[in-house]
Write a protein that holds these residues in place. Structure first.
Motif, PDB file in Angstrom:
ATOM      1  N   GLU A  41      67.402  17.695  21.774  1.00 55.67           N
ATOM      2  CA  GLU A  41      67.608  18.669  20.706  1.00 55.67           C
ATOM      3  C   GLU A  41      67.222  18.079  19.351  1.00 55.67           C
ATOM      4  N   ASN A  45      64.286  19.432  16.778  1.00 53.77           N
ATOM      5  CA  ASN A  45      64.553  19.713  15.364  1.00 53.77           C
ATOM      6  C   ASN A  45      63.638  18.895  14.459  1.00 53.77           C
ATOM      7  N   LEU A  48      60.228  20.482  14.441  1.00 52.23           N
ATOM      8  CA  LEU A  48      60.162  21.673  13.588  1.00 52.23           C
ATOM      9  C   LEU A  48      60.079  21.299  12.114  1.00 52.23           C
ATOM     10  N   GLN A  79      62.147  25.721   8.515  1.00 46.27           N
ATOM     11  CA  GLN A  79      63.485  25.347   8.074  1.00 46.27           C
ATOM     12  C   GLN A  79      64.533  26.293   8.655  1.00 46.27           C
ATOM     13  N   THR A  82      64.982  25.522  12.308  1.00 48.38           N
ATOM     14  CA  THR A  82      65.755  24.302  12.506  1.00 48.38           C
ATOM     15  C   THR A  82      67.246  24.571  12.323  1.00 48.38           C
ATOM     16  N   SER A  85      68.431  26.377  15.326  1.00 46.17           N
ATOM     17  CA  SER A  85      68.491  25.461  16.468  1.00 46.17           C
ATOM     18  C   SER A  85      69.716  24.565  16.405  1.00 46.17           C
ATOM     19  N   ILE A  86      70.087  24.127  15.214  1.00 47.55           N
ATOM     20  CA  ILE A  86      71.273  23.284  15.079  1.00 47.55           C
ATOM     21  C   ILE A  86      72.524  24.054  15.463  1.00 47.55           C
TER      22      ILE A  86
END
Length: 120
Positions: A41, A45, A48, A79, A82, A85-86
């Motif tokens: 992961e 990130n 990206l 951004q 990301t 995704s977090i």
């Protein structure tokens, strides 16, 4: 030499991907497998963020940018992806850890081989 620094984030991404896939594929402890997923992961990130980087460009939220900077803005899409995704990664991590806790309570081990052996 300058090209090396341009590609450095992508080299780090490749190393993190290799480490994450190795951890998932060859470790037997469920916690270590979860750590491998987290490494993957982090690599995604970082990829990206690295794709959205433009040298000398301004952030799109910067409101006091000079007039010449209007043509030199960074796209906000990487951004935003990301950040999304977090948030999704935190939820997936919590779910995987909850599964690991339940597996440990039921079987008394986190070893994948033992859990497979107890299936039948």
């Amino acid at each position: 030499m300058n090209e090396l620094w341009v590609n450095f984030p992508f080299v780090v991404v490749a190393l993190l991907l290799i480490l994450g896939f190795y951890t998932i594929g060859f470790k037997r402890n469920l916690i270590k497998v979860i750590i491998g997923v987290e490494i993957l992961e982090g690599a995604v990130n970082m990829f990206l963020v690295a794709t959205g980087y433009v040298n000398g460009a301004y952030a799109p939220i910067y409101t006091m940018a000079p007039k010449k900077a209007l043509n030199n803005m960074v796209l906000p899409t990487p951004q935003a992806l990301t950040l999304t995704s977090i948030v999704i990664g935190v939820a997936v991590s919590a779910l995987m850890l909850a599964f690991a806790v339940n597996i440990y309570r039921r079987y008394g081990t986190l070893d994948v081989r033992e859990i497979r052996r107890l299936r039948g």
